[in-house]
Scaffold this motif. Structure first.
Motif, PDB file in Angstrom:
ATOM      1  N   MET A  25       0.827  -1.201   0.000  1.00 54.14           N
ATOM      2  CA  MET A  25       0.000   0.000   0.000  1.00 54.14           C
ATOM      3  C   MET A  25       0.867   1.259   0.000  1.00 54.14           C
ATOM      4  SD  MET A  25      -3.290   0.809   2.447  1.00 54.14           S
ATOM      5  CE  MET A  25      -2.318   0.928   3.946  1.00 54.14           C
ATOM      6  N   GLN A  64      -4.234   4.664  -1.999  1.00 54.36           N
ATOM      7  CA  GLN A  64      -4.024   4.573  -0.556  1.00 54.36           C
ATOM      8  C   GLN A  64      -5.253   5.053   0.209  1.00 54.36           C
ATOM      9  OE1 GLN A  64      -0.451   6.568   0.659  1.00 54.36           O
ATOM     10  NE2 GLN A  64       0.904   5.252  -0.563  1.00 54.36           N
ATOM     11  N   TYR A  75      -7.894   2.305   0.068  1.00 58.44           N
ATOM     12  CA  TYR A  75      -7.671   1.090   0.830  1.00 58.44           C
ATOM     13  C   TYR A  75      -7.506   1.332   2.340  1.00 58.44           C
ATOM     14  CZ  TYR A  75      -7.108  -1.925  -3.257  1.00 58.44           C
ATOM     15  OH  TYR A  75      -7.338  -2.647  -4.389  1.00 58.44           O
ATOM     16  N   THR A 122      -4.734  -7.746  -4.651  1.00 59.14           N
ATOM     17  CA  THR A 122      -3.689  -7.356  -3.698  1.00 59.14           C
ATOM     18  C   THR A 122      -3.227  -8.582  -2.927  1.00 59.14           C
ATOM     19  OG1 THR A 122      -5.152  -6.871  -1.836  1.00 59.14           O
ATOM     20  CG2 THR A 122      -4.832  -5.116  -3.469  1.00 59.14           C
TER      21      THR A 122
END
Length: 448
Positions: free
Chosen positions: A92, A100, A103, A178
């Motif tokens: 991240m 960023q 998330y 991810t």
């Protein structure tokens, strides 16, 4: 009325009576079964390694070597979780600021869920509150926290004519593409290895004091406080009630004064319990100043006044039930009236008097409103006999209400609430059972 109609009515009344008994028994089962099953869950449950950590740290109870072995085994599986989290944080950090921001709140929810399940993460500061020092200590609660980790709550507002509907979405979908997506199946598959559940018998629920507002620990101060308040109330109310009953049955004459006393006694029996609490605060604490603030002695005096009418009535009925021939025989032998009362009438009436006293003791143990303003506190340690004149005490009845309605984590400590209810019901039932047994034994002894 002919014989056939009479028999029909007799059978109808019998059927109604039996039906009423069955309905009452079923209603009692509906109430008691959840109390017993959930209450026993406070003592008998599946505990995790976090529970064993808590016992050793907070109560110095358990095998430290065995616990070290379990912690080492658990940490081997937890290390993968921490590795995935650290990897995603690095990933991240390399993202664009926009991603960023997308998330970060979602990852914060995941991290919070993992902390709730497993306890503080490596590198986290030492939590101030005990509840945050450990993960889930009970296996069923761990299942709830696992659900919070795997799913996020959403609401369906697609139908404008209906209320929003709650549904759960896989949290992993929010992190598709991810490295964090690997976390969710891993935790689901290895939760047992990370928490090491095993069947636990925790008698400390009865003998330990609470830790962090009943998040951990037991209910001993509440049991002890209930005992002090109930017994203290009986020490004041029982002798006064018996003396009053003797006066009403043996000495009082018809007249305005006697009628006023009986009316006052009957009125006292119908006063709402919260009024006794306010009276106890105003009279015993603020006026007589038996203590500077809440105390066991003030609560016991308040409860004594509340149960006094019941004791008077029970003792009066028991004395009146003694056959007149007992009095006549004693007086004919030259005994005085007081000696007859003390040596003949009161011993014969003792079973009924004690029954009324023990039943009143059970009522005093279960009352809440009279002790709110005079004796009870939400959280506290067990007190000694020397502290009853100056210190308040936790009590089962008040703490049940407090934990169920005002505690910030009420939904997380249902087992404590049910355990307290079961303890209070058990105490009251044991008191009532002891009254029955005591009455039977004394009656048998007197007849013998």
């Amino acid at each position: 009325m002919n014989l056939g109609t009479r028999k029909l009515l007799d059978r109808s009344f019998t059927a109604v009576g039996i039906g009423s008994i069955v309905i009452m028994a079923l209603a009692l089962m509906v109430v008691l079964v959840p109390i017993v099953t959930n209450g026993l869950g406070a003592v008998f449950f599946t505990g995790t390694v976090e529970h064993r950590k808590m016992l050793l740290s907070e109560f110095n109870r358990g095998d430290s070597r065995e616990l070290e072995r379990e912690i080492a085994s658990s940490d081997r599986y937890r290390a993968k979780v921490y590795e995935i989290l650290a990897g995603f944080e690095s990933e991240m950090a390399a993202m664009t600021p926009e991603r960023q921001d997308e998330y970060r709140p979602k990852y914060g929810q995941v991290k919070t869920a993992v902390q709730a399940l497993l306890g503080p993460l490596p590198g986290d500061p030492e939590p101030m509150l005990t509840r945050f020092k450990y993960g889930q200590t009970r296996w069923e609660k761990a299942g709830e926290k696992l659900h919070d980790l795997l799913y996020e709550t959403k609401w369906d507002n697609s139908d404008p004519n209906a209320m929003s509907k709650e549904y759960f979405a896989n949290r992993s979908e929010s992190f598709a593409g991810t490295s964090l997506v690997k976390l969710f199946p891993y935790v689901r598959e290895n939760m047992s290895n990370m928490l090491l559940p095993e069947f636990t018998v925790y008698w400390g629920f009865i003998t330990d004091s609470s830790v962090d507002s009943h998040i951990f620990g037991g209910i001993w101060p509440e049991i002890q406080g209930t005992f002090f308040l109930a017994v203290g109330a009986m020490l004041f109310a029982f002798p006064l009630g018996v003396v009053a009953a003797v006066y009403f049955t043996e000495y009082a004459k018809s007249g305005f004064f006697n009628s006023m006393l009986r009316s006052a006694n009957s009125t006292l029996a119908g006063v709402p319990s919260i009024v006794f609490g306010m009276f106890g605060l105003a009279f015993f604490i603020n006026t007589l100043k038996v203590s500077e603030s809440k105390s066991v002695i003030a609560g016991s005096l308040t409860l004594a006044i509340m149960i006094l009418p019941t004791i008077i009535r029970a003792a009066e009925e028991a004395i009146l039930a003694v056959p007149k021939t007992y009095r006549e025989a004693s007086l004919s032998l030259g005994s005085t009236k007081w000696n007859t009362i003390a040596t003949v009438i009161l011993p014969a009436a003792l079973p009924g008097i004690l029954t009324g006293g023990v039943i009143s003791l059970g009522r005093a143990a279960g009352e809440t409103a009279p002790i709110i303003f005079t004796a009870a506190v939400s959280v506290g340690s067990a007190i000694g006999l020397a502290d009853v004149f100056s210190s308040p005490t936790p009590a089962l009845s008040w703490n049940i209400y407090n934990l169920a309605s005002e505690h910030e984590a009420a939904a997380q400590i249902r087992h404590v609430q049910y355990g307290m209810v079961l303890a209070l019901v058990s105490i009251v039932l044991l008191l009532n059972l002891s009254a029955i047994v005591l009455r039977a034994r004394i009656s048998k002894k007197l007849k013998g």
